[in-house]
Motif scaffolding. Structure first.
Motif, PDB file in Angstrom:
ATOM      1  N   TRP A  17       0.836  -1.196   0.000  1.00  0.00           N
ATOM      2  CA  TRP A  17       0.000   0.000   0.000  1.00  0.00           C
ATOM      3  C   TRP A  17       0.872   1.248   0.000  1.00  0.00           C
ATOM      4  CZ3 TRP A  17      -3.846  -0.984   4.609  1.00  0.00           C
ATOM      5  CH2 TRP A  17      -4.688  -2.045   4.289  1.00  0.00           C
ATOM      6  N   ARG A  38      -7.559  -6.860  -1.739  1.00  0.00           N
ATOM      7  CA  ARG A  38      -8.752  -6.128  -2.170  1.00  0.00           C
ATOM      8  C   ARG A  38      -8.586  -4.643  -1.902  1.00  0.00           C
ATOM      9  NH1 ARG A  38     -12.100  -4.169   0.974  1.00  0.00           N
ATOM     10  NH2 ARG A  38     -11.727  -5.610   2.682  1.00  0.00           N
ATOM     11  N   ALA A  47      -6.134  -2.714  -4.310  1.00  0.00           N
ATOM     12  CA  ALA A  47      -6.763  -2.269  -5.561  1.00  0.00           C
ATOM     13  C   ALA A  47      -7.656  -1.059  -5.321  1.00  0.00           C
ATOM     14  CB  ALA A  47      -7.565  -3.413  -6.170  1.00  0.00           C
ATOM     15  N   ALA A  48      -8.408  -1.070  -4.235  1.00  0.00           N
ATOM     16  CA  ALA A  48      -9.303   0.048  -3.923  1.00  0.00           C
ATOM     17  C   ALA A  48      -8.518   1.326  -3.626  1.00  0.00           C
ATOM     18  CB  ALA A  48     -10.195  -0.309  -2.737  1.00  0.00           C
ATOM     19  N   ALA A  68      -5.462   2.025  -4.758  1.00  0.00           N
ATOM     20  CA  ALA A  68      -4.852   2.465  -6.013  1.00  0.00           C
ATOM     21  C   ALA A  68      -5.858   3.181  -6.910  1.00  0.00           C
ATOM     22  CB  ALA A  68      -4.247   1.273  -6.746  1.00  0.00           C
ATOM     23  N   GLU A  69      -7.094   2.738  -6.876  1.00  0.00           N
ATOM     24  CA  GLU A  69      -8.135   3.353  -7.709  1.00  0.00           C
ATOM     25  C   GLU A  69      -8.750   4.583  -7.054  1.00  0.00           C
ATOM     26  OE1 GLU A  69     -10.883   0.179  -8.332  1.00  0.00           O
ATOM     27  OE2 GLU A  69      -9.456  -0.975  -9.537  1.00  0.00           O
ATOM     28  N   GLY A  70      -8.395   4.879  -5.797  1.00  0.00           N
ATOM     29  CA  GLY A  70      -8.903   6.057  -5.116  1.00  0.00           C
ATOM     30  C   GLY A  70     -10.282   5.872  -4.498  1.00  0.00           C
ATOM     31  N   ARG A  71     -10.722   4.623  -4.318  1.00  0.00           N
ATOM     32  CA  ARG A  71     -12.035   4.370  -3.725  1.00  0.00           C
ATOM     33  C   ARG A  71     -12.020   4.420  -2.204  1.00  0.00           C
ATOM     34  NH1 ARG A  71     -13.594  -0.957  -5.114  1.00  0.00           N
ATOM     35  NH2 ARG A  71     -11.586  -1.368  -6.067  1.00  0.00           N
TER      36      ARG A  71
END
Length: 132
Positions: free
Chosen positions: A29, A74, A77-78, A80-83
């Motif tokens: 992260w 999980r 990925a979230a 990295a995508e800014g979620r």
């Protein structure tokens, strides 16, 4: 109520992958290691806590945290995508985060240098007092 099992409960038979420690999660992260627990909480990652028992007069034992590997992947990925909303000071890929990390290390090194200088000064005074 979240749809995740209890972190203190026993693992299911198909879940044999070892949980990740803080250094392994920090490598995955873009979050400073000091803020991993906060980021994990925002990303709904299960955490196991070890240690931290009271030692009475001597304080508490060190506390270690292990993170669920599936949740970490999980969340990676979230993140990295800014979620996942993580403050920029907590991150390692923002100017604010890099600046905070720099000053944190600078303060630590400065404190160590001052303490070493003080120790050497006191040692020198003790030797000088013994000689004279």
């Amino acid at each position: 109520m979240p749809n995740t099992p209890d972190p203190e409960g026993p693992d299911s038979p198909q879940e044999e992958e070892p949980w990740l420690d803080s250094r392994e999660v920090a490598a995955l992260w873009p979050v400073r290691e000091d803020w991993l627990r906060g980021a994990a909480g925002r990303a709904d990652v299960r955490i196991r806590q070890f240690g931290g028992e009271s030692r009475g007069t001597y304080g508490a034992a060190p506390t270690y945290y292990h993170y669920h590997p599936g949740d970490v992947r999980r969340a990676a990925a979230a993140i990295a995508e800014g979620r996942v909303d993580i403050p920029s000071v907590w991150r390692t890929d923002t100017p604010d985060g890099r600046r905070a990390e720099y000053w944190s290390r600078f303060r630590f090194r400065l404190t160590c240098a001052v303490m070493l200088a003080l120790f050497l000064l006191l040692l020198g005074l003790a030797v000088y007092d013994m000689v004279s």
